[in-house]
Structure formats: structure tokens, C-alpha cells
Design a protein around this motif. Structure first.
Motif, mmCIF file in Angstrom:
data_model
loop_
_atom_site.group_PDB
_atom_site.id
_atom_site.type_symbol
_atom_site.label_atom_id
_atom_site.label_comp_id
_atom_site.label_asym_id
_atom_site.label_seq_id
_atom_site.Cartn_x
_atom_site.Cartn_y
_atom_site.Cartn_z
ATOM 1 N N HIS A 370 0.601 -1.429 0.098
ATOM 2 C CA HIS A 370 -0.021 -0.026 -0.090
ATOM 3 C C HIS A 370 0.864 1.340 0.097
ATOM 4 C CE1 HIS A 370 -4.027 -1.448 0.103
ATOM 5 N NE2 HIS A 370 -3.654 -2.431 0.952
ATOM 6 N N THR A 371 2.101 1.119 -0.169
ATOM 7 C CA THR A 371 3.128 2.144 -0.208
ATOM 8 C C THR A 371 2.520 3.153 -1.289
ATOM 9 O OG1 THR A 371 4.946 1.130 0.774
ATOM 10 C CG2 THR A 371 5.416 3.203 -0.530
ATOM 11 N N PHE A 372 2.113 2.618 -2.407
ATOM 12 C CA PHE A 372 1.816 3.580 -3.360
ATOM 13 C C PHE A 372 0.153 3.417 -3.772
ATOM 14 C CE2 PHE A 372 6.128 2.238 -4.342
ATOM 15 C CZ PHE A 372 6.710 3.699 -4.476
ATOM 16 N N SER A 373 -0.449 3.099 -2.954
ATOM 17 C CA SER A 373 -1.850 3.185 -3.070
ATOM 18 C C SER A 373 -2.275 4.812 -3.018
ATOM 19 C CB SER A 373 -2.701 2.453 -1.856
ATOM 20 O OG SER A 373 -2.384 1.044 -2.036
ATOM 21 N N SER A 374 -3.488 5.056 -3.672
ATOM 22 C CA SER A 374 -4.138 6.139 -3.406
ATOM 23 C C SER A 374 -4.854 6.330 -2.074
ATOM 24 C CB SER A 374 -4.928 6.510 -4.566
ATOM 25 O OG SER A 374 -4.253 6.633 -5.805
ATOM 26 N N ARG A 375 -5.015 7.540 -1.693
ATOM 27 C CA ARG A 375 -5.393 7.564 -0.505
ATOM 28 C C ARG A 375 -6.603 8.642 -0.310
ATOM 29 N NH1 ARG A 375 -0.504 7.626 -1.224
ATOM 30 N NH2 ARG A 375 -0.181 9.496 -0.477
ATOM 31 N N TYR A 376 -7.967 8.116 0.041
ATOM 32 C CA TYR A 376 -9.190 8.807 0.159
ATOM 33 C C TYR A 376 -9.778 9.061 1.398
ATOM 34 C CZ TYR A 376 -8.643 7.856 -4.925
ATOM 35 O OH TYR A 376 -8.079 7.602 -6.206
ATOM 36 N N ASN A 377 -10.285 9.933 1.623
ATOM 37 C CA ASN A 377 -11.024 10.056 3.004
ATOM 38 C C ASN A 377 -12.448 10.802 3.065
ATOM 39 O OD1 ASN A 377 -10.607 13.070 3.083
ATOM 40 N ND2 ASN A 377 -8.411 12.434 3.427
ATOM 41 N N GLN A 378 -13.153 10.158 4.032
ATOM 42 C CA GLN A 378 -14.599 10.679 4.012
ATOM 43 C C GLN A 378 -15.027 11.181 5.708
ATOM 44 O OE1 GLN A 378 -17.316 10.775 1.103
ATOM 45 N NE2 GLN A 378 -15.394 11.095 0.555
ATOM 46 N N PHE A 379 -15.799 11.956 5.815
ATOM 47 C CA PHE A 379 -16.424 12.007 7.196
ATOM 48 C C PHE A 379 -17.846 12.217 7.331
ATOM 49 C CE2 PHE A 379 -12.341 14.161 6.240
ATOM 50 C CZ PHE A 379 -11.363 13.593 7.289
ATOM 51 N N ILE A 380 -18.332 11.517 8.397
ATOM 52 C CA ILE A 380 -20.022 11.510 8.563
ATOM 53 C C ILE A 380 -20.085 12.099 10.196
ATOM 54 C CG2 ILE A 380 -21.854 10.151 8.499
ATOM 55 C CD1 ILE A 380 -20.679 8.049 6.641
ATOM 56 N N HIS A 386 -26.265 11.387 20.246
ATOM 57 C CA HIS A 386 -25.052 11.690 20.781
ATOM 58 C C HIS A 386 -24.129 12.019 19.597
ATOM 59 C CE1 HIS A 386 -22.038 10.968 24.200
ATOM 60 N NE2 HIS A 386 -20.988 11.245 23.103
ATOM 61 N N PRO A 387 -23.327 13.468 20.019
ATOM 62 C CA PRO A 387 -22.443 13.801 18.851
ATOM 63 C C PRO A 387 -21.376 12.884 18.591
ATOM 64 C CG PRO A 387 -22.189 14.925 20.707
ATOM 65 C CD PRO A 387 -23.143 14.142 21.183
ATOM 66 N N MET A 388 -21.113 12.470 17.508
ATOM 67 C CA MET A 388 -20.066 11.453 17.114
ATOM 68 C C MET A 388 -19.672 11.551 15.437
ATOM 69 S SD MET A 388 -19.820 7.353 17.872
ATOM 70 C CE MET A 388 -19.828 7.740 19.571
ATOM 71 N N LEU A 389 -18.383 11.425 15.466
ATOM 72 C CA LEU A 389 -17.772 11.562 14.071
ATOM 73 C C LEU A 389 -17.329 10.240 13.703
ATOM 74 C CD1 LEU A 389 -16.791 13.846 11.570
ATOM 75 C CD2 LEU A 389 -14.791 13.389 13.023
ATOM 76 N N LEU A 390 -17.349 9.872 12.269
ATOM 77 C CA LEU A 390 -16.818 8.877 11.766
ATOM 78 C C LEU A 390 -15.720 9.399 10.758
ATOM 79 C CD1 LEU A 390 -16.097 5.728 11.022
ATOM 80 C CD2 LEU A 390 -18.122 5.992 9.186
ATOM 81 N N TRP A 391 -14.685 9.043 10.764
ATOM 82 C CA TRP A 391 -13.327 9.432 10.028
ATOM 83 C C TRP A 391 -12.917 8.243 9.216
ATOM 84 C CZ3 TRP A 391 -8.094 11.191 12.612
ATOM 85 C CH2 TRP A 391 -7.072 11.235 11.680
ATOM 86 N N PRO A 406 -11.214 2.776 9.584
ATOM 87 C CA PRO A 406 -12.458 3.775 10.116
ATOM 88 C C PRO A 406 -12.012 4.140 11.616
ATOM 89 C CG PRO A 406 -12.915 1.603 10.328
ATOM 90 C CD PRO A 406 -11.928 1.489 9.576
ATOM 91 N N CYS A 407 -12.317 5.243 12.185
ATOM 92 C CA CYS A 407 -12.211 5.869 13.414
ATOM 93 C C CYS A 407 -13.403 6.661 14.033
ATOM 94 C CB CYS A 407 -10.939 6.753 13.719
ATOM 95 S SG CYS A 407 -9.374 5.832 13.118
ATOM 96 N N TYR A 408 -13.941 5.904 14.966
ATOM 97 C CA TYR A 408 -15.143 6.604 15.671
ATOM 98 C C TYR A 408 -14.819 7.477 16.800
ATOM 99 C CZ TYR A 408 -18.062 3.244 12.998
ATOM 100 O OH TYR A 408 -18.273 2.271 11.813
ATOM 101 N N PRO A 452 -10.769 21.524 0.939
ATOM 102 C CA PRO A 452 -11.399 22.458 1.655
ATOM 103 C C PRO A 452 -12.874 22.499 2.114
ATOM 104 C CG PRO A 452 -10.092 23.324 -0.200
ATOM 105 C CD PRO A 452 -10.159 21.903 -0.392
ATOM 106 N N THR A 453 -13.596 21.612 1.302
ATOM 107 C CA THR A 453 -15.135 21.674 1.669
ATOM 108 C C THR A 453 -15.317 20.627 2.826
ATOM 109 O OG1 THR A 453 -15.696 21.892 -0.686
ATOM 110 C CG2 THR A 453 -17.186 20.784 1.060
ATOM 111 N N GLN A 454 -14.423 19.757 3.025
ATOM 112 C CA GLN A 454 -14.469 18.754 4.306
ATOM 113 C C GLN A 454 -13.850 19.406 5.286
ATOM 114 O OE1 GLN A 454 -12.007 15.534 2.404
ATOM 115 N NE2 GLN A 454 -13.836 14.303 2.369
#
Length: 507
Positions: A370-380, A386-391, A406-408, A452-454
Motif C-alpha cells: 500500500h505504499t503507492f496506493s491512493s488515499r481517500y477520506n470521508q467524514f460522517i 450523541h455527537p459522534m464523528l466517523l473518520w 475507520p475511526c469513531y 477545503p469543503t471537508q
């Protein structure tokens, strides 16, 4: 159009005991669209469309429910079809359906397009249509869906960190519902849009996917020239009936002489506009093959794939400062963390302040792959109960199994709010790899970019979390986020598969 019963700002009641209507955001021939909050999902914004037609009897309600159900099922299969969450009939008999709320521009506001942008958007439109035409399997039977109202106003283009421009097709299934529930008071009544209707649609015949292909041909012509293929004297039914049945379309070169169009593409558009369905491309796959052929013949100025081995390390780490990178390489695996395949977020203390980072422990071969894998992220994020974020971070390579990270984050926790605030302040964050094999050292550091939007969304969520009253139900919010996570995984992979040309490395 009659005023919707919910258009008054004084109406603050809930629709279906779930949706808090806020304001009218759009209207057209098929109905009105309102912005609303989904109370069940912590106030998540949704768009609710009230159809202009009144559902007057049980049979019509059943017809609408069937079409809405099929539309909702279809939207789970393609990222290029607007997601439908729910549907129903109001107390006053108005059918409505609930969609994802998207901030973007209608295709009609973007045309005419450059040739590369035309191909980019058209390919996505075709992928969405192809998915619908292949059909939905319900109880062992396949039901193909024909849109019946393909036009620029029903195509939404939204910013996307992966595709840059993401296409969403609106109103799937609803045109058919309106068509076969329309009154029979006049033989000429129908619910398509005259400039885009196929000859067989104007004749009231049974439609298949080739009718959508005709409408797509009209739209393709307009996307490139800004004009329709015909210019009838009036906009009445008779004038358009004559144009679609008997008049040849204008030549693209005559409408826009400065447009240097590849002959193969010109031929493809004109084939879609054939009067007889049997003379058109018989399915969307033929159109997609034509677009792929254009790219292979170097007609378009599109970037080429770069082999992973040629990707320089500076491309991978360009988002990280030297200080952050050096700090990462000096880290040791925390003693309070188990020796196993895990991922967790943690703030790094550097001279300039704090930087949010992902710590990972993986087998050596996975780290190397995975050294040369592309990275993508999403946030919910959800506020209630209860206020909670999924990264979520995704390591993606077409030749490998996708790696999901995933990180909660409980947003009532002050440390987590600081961590998310750091993500919002820094456009890149490091992924720090430790080997599962002894001596469990740091063997790689790469970065992932946050657009920037994220980042603006993250700032907003931190502020909202600070102002919410105390809650003690994090397990309920985590359960809701896990459900959304499963849906998001399939959507994100669909977007990546829709991206024809990918440059390996940092995005």
C-alpha cells in the motif's frame, strides 16, 4: 402549480414524524423540493420532493409506492443516481420522496461544455443509466427502469474529492409514475419534456432503454453546442412532434463551426438521434465503448495513467512538512496499545502545535503493497442522540483489496474535538505505519489530503459539538454511523470504479 401545503413558513410540524421541513429550495413541472432535517439521524439535511400530482385512490398509492421503492433500490446500486431514502403520501394526498441533499449545479447551468468535460460527465451519466436499464431484481424477477425524462435539468453535478465532478441523475422512476397515473382527458397528455422526448414516447408507445438513449442524444448535442438539435417555430406539442418524427437534426458543425469534434463522436450522437429505435445504439454499453475508443485514440487531452513504480516519494509526502515527517519517523509504538492489526488517531506534539495523525499496525507485506496506493477520506457526523464523528481513510489500488481505516470519535470528548480541529486546520494528515512483526518499528509515513469543503465541514461540526447538551448514548450514535459506513463504502468504491483515469499516489 398549486402551492404546496408545506410552503408556509408558519408550518413547523413534522412530516411522517421524522422530517422537519425548513424551506422551499426548488420547483418545477413535477413538483416542489424542500430542504428538511431528518430528526431520526440527528438533523441530517435531506431534500424532500412533493409531486404535483395528488394520489387520489389506493391503486395510485400502490403504484407510487412501487415506483418509489424501485427507485430507492436502484439508488443503492449506483453512485450516479441520487439516493432515495424514504417515500410516502402526505395527509393531503401528495406523494413525496426523500433524497440525499446535495450542493451542486444543474447541468443546464454548465453547458456548453469543453470536450474533455463533456466526456467526463457523459461517461458518468451513462454508468447511471446503464445500471437502471439493467434492472432491479425483486423476488426473483428483474424489472428494468427507464427514466423517461432525461434532460440537463435532471442531471446534478457536484464537487467531489475523487472524481472532481460527480454526476447524479435525479427523478428516477417518478416520471413513469406520473405517466401512467395521468388523467385520460386528453390523448396528448404526457409527462416528458418535449425537446427531449423520443418519437415513440410522443406516440404513447411502451418504452425501453432506447427511448432514454434518444433523450441522451438530444442532451449530448446540447452539452456541446448549447443548442437543441431542432429549432421548431413554437414550443407546442405539434411542432415538437413534427421535429422528432420527420425533421433531421441540425449538424453539430453548422451549429458550432468552431467545435472540432472527432468524427466518431459526431457519428455516435447522430446515431442516438435516429428516428427508429432499431437504428440507435441498442444499449448504453455501446455508447460507453465509443467513449473509451475516443480516449484510446488520443482525441482528448486527458491525463495518462502513471505506473506505480514511477511515482516519486516526494509525490507521496508533498503534503507534510519536514518537521512533521521527522517527528513521525522517530515515534515508537505506544505501550498501552496491543500488538495487532489496528488503527487509531492520535495528536502529534510538534514545535508549531498539534497535528492529527493515524497510527497503523499492519504486516510488512501489506505496508509494502500500500505504499503507492491512493488515499481517500470521508467524514460522517451525527448530532443526535450523541455527537459522534466517523473518520474513514481508504487505501486504494485497483490490483489490491481496498484497505479501510475507520475511526469513531466521541465529539463530547475534548481531546477528540482538538483532534478534529487539527484536521480542519491542516490540509494533510500523516499515516504512520508500524510493522506487526518484531521489533514493531515505524517503516513508512505517507500523507492523505483533506479538501477545503471537508475541512470547513469539520470546523462546523466541532462548533456544533461544543454547543450541544450532555448526552450518554454514544452506543446508539455509533450504531447509526456503522449503518451509514456500510453504505458509504459501496458508494466510494463505485466512484473509484467510475474514474477512468487515475494517477497513483497522493491526491
Amino acid at each position: 402549480m398549486n402551492q404546496s401545503p408545506f410552503a408556509s413558513p408558519s408550518n413547523t410540524g413534522l412530516l411522517a414524524n421524522r422530517y422537519q421541513l425548513k424551506q422551499l429550495i426548488g420547483s418545477g413541472g413535477m413538483g416542489e423540493v424542500f430542504l428538511a432535517d431528518d430528526i431520526l439521524l440527528g438533523g441530517t439535511p435531506v431534500a424532500i420532493k412533493f409531486l404535483a400530482k395528488t394520489v387520489a385512490n389506493t391503486k395510485m398509492q400502490q403504484d407510487f409506492a412501487r415506483e418509489a421503492l424501485m427507485s430507492a433500490a436502484l439508488s443503492q446500486r449506483s453512485v450516479h443516481i441520487v439516493r432515495a431514502y424514504d417515500y410516502g403520501v402526505s395527509e393531503k394526498g401528495q406523494p413525496f420522496y426523500v433524497m440525499e441533499y446535495l450542493c451542486g449545479k444543474s447541468l443546464k447551468d454548465l453547458i456548453p461544455l469543453s470536450l474533455p468535460m463533456f466526456v467526463t460527465l457523459l461517461r458518468q451519466i451513462c454508468l447511471g443509466l446503464q445500471c437502471a436499464h439493467q434492472g432491479i431484481n425483486i423476488d426473483g424477477k428483474v424489472y428494468p427502469l427507464v427514466h423517461r425524462d432525461i434532460k440537463p435539468a435532471n442531471i446534478l453535478v457536484i464537487p467531489d474529492p475523487i472524481l472532481d465532478k460527480l454526476v447524479k441523475i435525479l427523478d428516477f422512476g417518478i416520471a413513469k409514475f406520473l405517466n401512467y397515473t395521468s388523467t385520460a382527458s386528453t390523448s396528448r397528455e404526457f409527462n416528458g419534456t418535449l425537446p427531449y422526448c423520443s418519437p415513440e414516447q410522443l406516440d404513447g408507445e411502451k418504452l425501453d432503454s432506447r427511448s432514454d438513449i434518444y433523450s441522451l442524444g438530444v442532451m449530448m448535442f446540447e452539452m456541446l453546442t448549447g443548442k437543441k438539435p431542432w429549432q421548431p417555430e413554437t414550443d407546442y406539442f405539434g411542432a415538437w412532434y413534427k421535429a422528432h418524427h420527420f425533421e433531421p437534426p441540425q449538424a453539430i458543425a453548422d451549429v458550432n463551426p468552431s467545435l472540432k469534434l472527432p468524427q466518431d463522436l459526431d457519428n455516435l450522437i447522430m446515431a442516438c438521434l435516429a428516428k427508429k429505435a432499431s437504428d440507435r445504439p441498442q444499449n448504453i454499453a455501446q455508447i460507453l465503448r465509443g467513449l473509451e475508443s475516443l480516449g484510446q485514440q488520443n482525441y482528448l487531452s486527458l491525463p495518462k495513467n502513471l505506473p506505480a513504480k514511477s511515482t516519486p516519494s516526494s509525490l507521496l509526502l508533498s503534503g507534510l512538512s519536514t518537521t512533521v515527517e521527522q517527528t513521525c519517523w522517530q515515534l515508537l509504538w505506544p505501550q498501552d496499545k496491543p500488538i495487532q492489526e489496528i488503527v487509531f488517531p492520535k495528536l502529534l506534539d510538534i514545535k508549531q502545535g498539534f497535528v492529527a495523525a493515524l497510527w497503523l499496525m499492519l504486516p510488512k507485506h501489506e505496508i509494502k503493497n500500500h505504499t503507492f496506493s491512493s488515499r481517500y477520506n470521508q467524514f460522517i457526523f451525527i448530532k443526535s442522540p450523541h455527537p459522534m464523528l466517523l473518520w474513514v481513510t481508504l487505501l486504494y489500488n485497483r490490483q489490491l483489496t481496498p484497505k479501510w481505516l475507520p475511526c469513531y470519535l466521541d465529539m463530547q470528548n475534548l481531546q477528540n474535538r482538538r483532534l478534529v480541529n487539527s484536521l480542519a486546520e491542516n490540509k494533510d494528515y500523516p499515516l504512520i505505519f508500524f510493522t506487526l512483526e518484531a521489533p514493531h518499528t515505524c517503516t513508512n509515513v505517507i500523507s492523505s489530503h483533506i479538501d477545503p469543503t471537508q475541512r470547513q465541514m469539520l470546523k462546523t461540526w466541532v462548533k456544533q459539538s461544543q454547543n450541544l447538551p450532555p448526552s450518554c448514548q454514544p452506543h446508539l450514535s455509533k450504531h447509526l454511523l456503522k449503518q451509514q459506513y456500510k453504505q458509504m463504502q459501496s458508494q466510494l468504491l463505485q466512484r473509484l470504479e467510475s474514474k477512468p483515469l487515475v494517477v497513483s499516489g497522493h491526491i
